[in-house]
Design an enzyme around this catalytic site. Structure first.
Site: not given
Length: 771
Positions: A443, A540, A576, A665, A688-689, A699, A734
């Site tokens: 975050h 999102r 998404r 992902e 990210n994933d 992560r 993204c």
């Protein structure tokens, strides 16, 4: 300073020389007087009482002499040597401690100026650390690990700091710590907060060794006495500097940074004085249980306090806007959770805990479940801590912990930042952020990029940098320079203010690369437009579902989507569908009992059990798209198979949505990219994933930040595999990798056709592509 003299008695001169050389390596400053009485005149094996007596006289400078011996006749020779000593009498102690370990401990403490009694005691207990970790045939010698506490009213100071040196608090760092602590009029103790070991006296290298502190462990430094504050600062700086064994912080660049090294997560360079975020609120004590007639009244305070905290967070969320506001709204939902309130009230009524202690224990129990729940759920522990601290502050009528107030711009340093803290940062005041924990997709990283603040995470030990110290932070390379030179500061100042890059993205040779924005709601649209975003690459939608007990209605969703679509008339907007689960649990679709939510029913998988939620969302997206002029595309998160991709495409087409894609992902999806492309019109890489699943690295963990870096070769190869399987269809990124200016160039080179990122990251990426 008069030091205790040390005499080494051994049957072997070679053995004695080696033992003394090893012990002296533990001392960096002045060394105590040491003499060796070992071996025979002809180089053979044996001991000589006359040699021992001469050695004692040689090292006697008024502080007394400690004799360290090996076995057998060495003890007899040392005892006999006492009869040969000249007048006046010398205070001599024959140590019962082990030869090697006792000698090391004695040398370190003598160098620190300890008394003969302290040196003797330390040498006698030198085997305690080893015996504490290995089976012993006899009890370890009793060692006083903690000095007696000062009387009430004595000044004291405390600081927490992470061990940064690779080998932890072994013999040499322990010796250095003893030497530093000895320079102050204070009694210093050290506690290993990870294991709970301690407190151990900082005057005892043996006691410090029993802490078994490793790299990454948090040490609590506490001091009492006239110079307590100075002592804590000095010890904290020593620990922060890695005891001279490794640099505190340095650059992390390129392909495979070392685990545990700092990681740049939000580009830009800035310099300013350090402001350290104070540690979380102190753990409440376990006082005597409340009497039965007090418990109901105490329990009745919980709901009003929780509602007050939630209301404060809701107000803050509405004030700061997305994406920070969406995260804070989710934190408010935690404060409002009836399950949390029930657990706190139960602890008060059934066990008689004080309200503050009940909050602490209830949240700790939930946090333990979160940590065992995998990556995304573990990421919410910091949110739980924020709620805990606010609740305790509310109940005890204390100020809420958080970002310190500063009248001048600063570099913010913290162990970690809760979203509630990061969200209130003013980019005009906060020049840069450095945290000990967190990864490239935490975050803190996401919000720093959204605010355009340079940020570095995973900088173990950085909270040990004293307040006010000037540091230079490079959010691209991860480099942190303490006390930069005038030339370095001038270079940062010369960089000037950041200006948006409004022209379309392209490479230096004119190849177009659309640079799109990631948003969570219409609140971010203005920033995206101001930064020149050519469309939305990731909308999102789940942020519109958070904090609710049931899904928003179709009309509510239509209204929310139209605000975004209207702002980007004629431009691409990729929506998404609901990415619920893991760190975004929703009561109407998420099974809270999943043992590992990160690998559970999340993303598109929730549609199997709750098909109407997805059907309503697709209907709302289609209706909003029909009412506006944006070029709307829809994609599903967490697709693992070609069959899932085909099923999702069929559902979208059934609602009149023409352009359909999926998120890649999961490594499995990357491996079968060619088959997936046969079912959909485009894919978007969620790096990210994809990175955390490829590297099996949570992560959110700073210690695994390097493994969570999309520069990892295995991740880049998967991205290339996806691009090779595209067959001419679009491949976007993204994930947060798109916001890295250097990596953006690599991604385009691998075949990525568009990049989507936090709005403020667009300028640096656009500039890098044209370089």
């Amino acid at each position: 300073m008069t030091m205790v003299g040390i005499v080494v008695v051994s049957h072997s001169r070679q053995l004695a020389d080696a033992a003394v050389a090893l012990a002296l390596e533990m001392v960096t400053g002045d060394k105590p007087p040491i003499a060796i009485a070992a071996g025979t005149e002809d180089g053979g094996t044996g001991t000589d009482a006359a040699k021992v007596a001469d050695a004692i006289a040689e090292v006697s400078t008024g502080g007394g002499v400690l004799v360290i011996m090996d076995l057998g006749s060495a003890v007899l020779s040392a005892g006999l040597a006492l009869e040969f000593l000249p007048d006046p009498p010398i205070d001599v102690r024959l140590s019962s401690g082990p030869f090697f370990e006792g000698l090391q401990s004695a040398v370190v403490l003598a160098a620190a100026g300890a008394s003969l009694e302290e040196v003797e005691r330390e040498a006698a207990g030198a085997l305690a650390p080893k015996q504490a970790q290995l089976p012993a045939v006899a009890p370890a010698p009793t060692v006083e690990l903690v000095e007696a506490p000062e009387s009430a009213g004595t000044p004291d100071a405390t600081a927490d700091i992470a061990l940064v040196n690779p080998d932890g608090l072994h013999a040499r760092p322990a010796a250095a710590l003893v030497a530093v602590a000895a320079g102050f009029s204070a009694r210093v103790t050290v506690t290993n907060l990870r294991s709970g070991a301690g407190p151990a006296s900082a005057s005892s290298p043996i006691a410090l060794a029993t802490l078994a502190a490793r790299q990454g462990d948090i040490l609590r430094i506490h001091a009492t006495g006239a110079e307590a504050t100075e002592a804590v600062h000095a010890v904290r700086r020593l620990v922060a500097e890695g005891f001279g064994e490794s640099a505190l912080i340095g650059p992390t660049t390129g392909t495979t940074p070392t685990t545990g090294r700092p990681l740049g997560v939000s580009p830009g360079r800035a310099a300013g004085p350090v402001v350290v975020v104070p540690p979380p609120i102190d753990e409440p004590g376990t006082d005597l249980p409340l009497s039965p007639d007090q418990r109901d009244s105490a329990a009745s305070r919980i709901s009003p306090a929780a509602q007050s905290v939630a209301a404060t967070l809701d107000e803050l969320a509405s004030r700061v806007g997305a994406p920070a506001g969406d995260i804070i709204a989710a934190t408010a939902a935690i404060a409002r959770d009836p399950g949390l309130a029930d657990a706190i009230r139960s602890a008060i009524v059934e066990r008689g805990l004080s309200p503050e202690r009940a909050v602490w224990e209830a949240v700790a129990a939930i946090a333990a479940v979160y940590r065992g729940g995998g990556d995304r759920l573990a990421a919410r522990v910091v949110d739980l801590s924020a709620v805990r601290d606010r609740l305790i502050a509310q109940l005890s009528e204390r100020p809420v912990p958080g970002i310190p107030v500063s009248s001048t711009p600063y570099v913010l340093v913290a162990v970690d930042l809760a979203p509630t803290d990061a969200a209130v940062l003013d980019p005009a005041q906060c020049l840069a952020i450095v945290t000990e924990q967190g990864g490239p997709t935490s975050h803190t990283a996401i919000l720093a990029r959204a605010l355009g603040i340079p940020a570095v995470v995973g900088a173990a030990g950085v909270t040990g940098v004293p307040e006010g110290t000037t540091v230079l932070v490079d959010g691209t390379t991860g480099e942190i320079v303490i006390d930069p030179t005038a030339e370095q500061l001038a270079a940062v100042a010369a960089a000037g203010e950041r200006r948006p890059v409004l022209e379309p993205g392209s490479t230096a040779d004119g190849h177009p690369v659309p640079l799109l924005a990631n948003i969570g709601s219409a609140d971010t649209v203005a920033t995206a437009l101001a930064e020149g975003a050519e469309g939305i690459g990731l909308f999102r939608t789940e942020f519109g579902f958070l904090g609710r007990t049931e899904a928003p209605t179709v009309p509510e969703q239509i209204a929310a989507y139209r605000k975004v679509f209207a702002a980007f008339a004629g431009k691409k907007v990729v929506v998404r569908t609901l990415d619920a689960g893991a760190d975004k649990p929703l009561p109407f679709v998420t099974d809270q009992s999943e043992p590992n939510p990160a690998l559970g029913v999340r993303g598109y998988r929730t549609a199997a059990g709750h098909p109407q939620v997805l059907a309503d969302q697709l209907a709302a997206i289609a209706a909003a798209a029909d009412a506006e002029q944006a070029r709307v595309q829809v994609m599903a998160p967490m697709i693992a198979t070609a069959e899932e991709a085909a099923e999702f495409a069929t559902l979208c087409h059934g609602h009149g949505i023409a352009v359909v894609g999926v998120m890649v992902e999961i490594p499995a999806a990357a491996i079968i990219a060619r088959e997936i492309f046969a079912e959909v019109d485009f894919v978007s890489l969620g790096t990210n994933d994809l990175t955390q699943y490829t590297m099996a690295a949570d992560r959110t963990l700073g210690a695994l930040g390097a493994l969570g870096d999309p520069w990892q070769p295995s991740v880049l190869r998967l991205i290339r595999m996806v691009c090779e399987g595209a067959g001419g269809k679009p491949v976007g990124v993204c994930g947060e990798a798109a916001a890295d200016p250097l990596l953006a160039v690599v991604l385009v080179g691998l075949g990525v056709s568009s990049l989507s990122m936090s709005p403020r990251s667009r300028g640096p990426v656009a500039t890098a592509l044209k370089a």
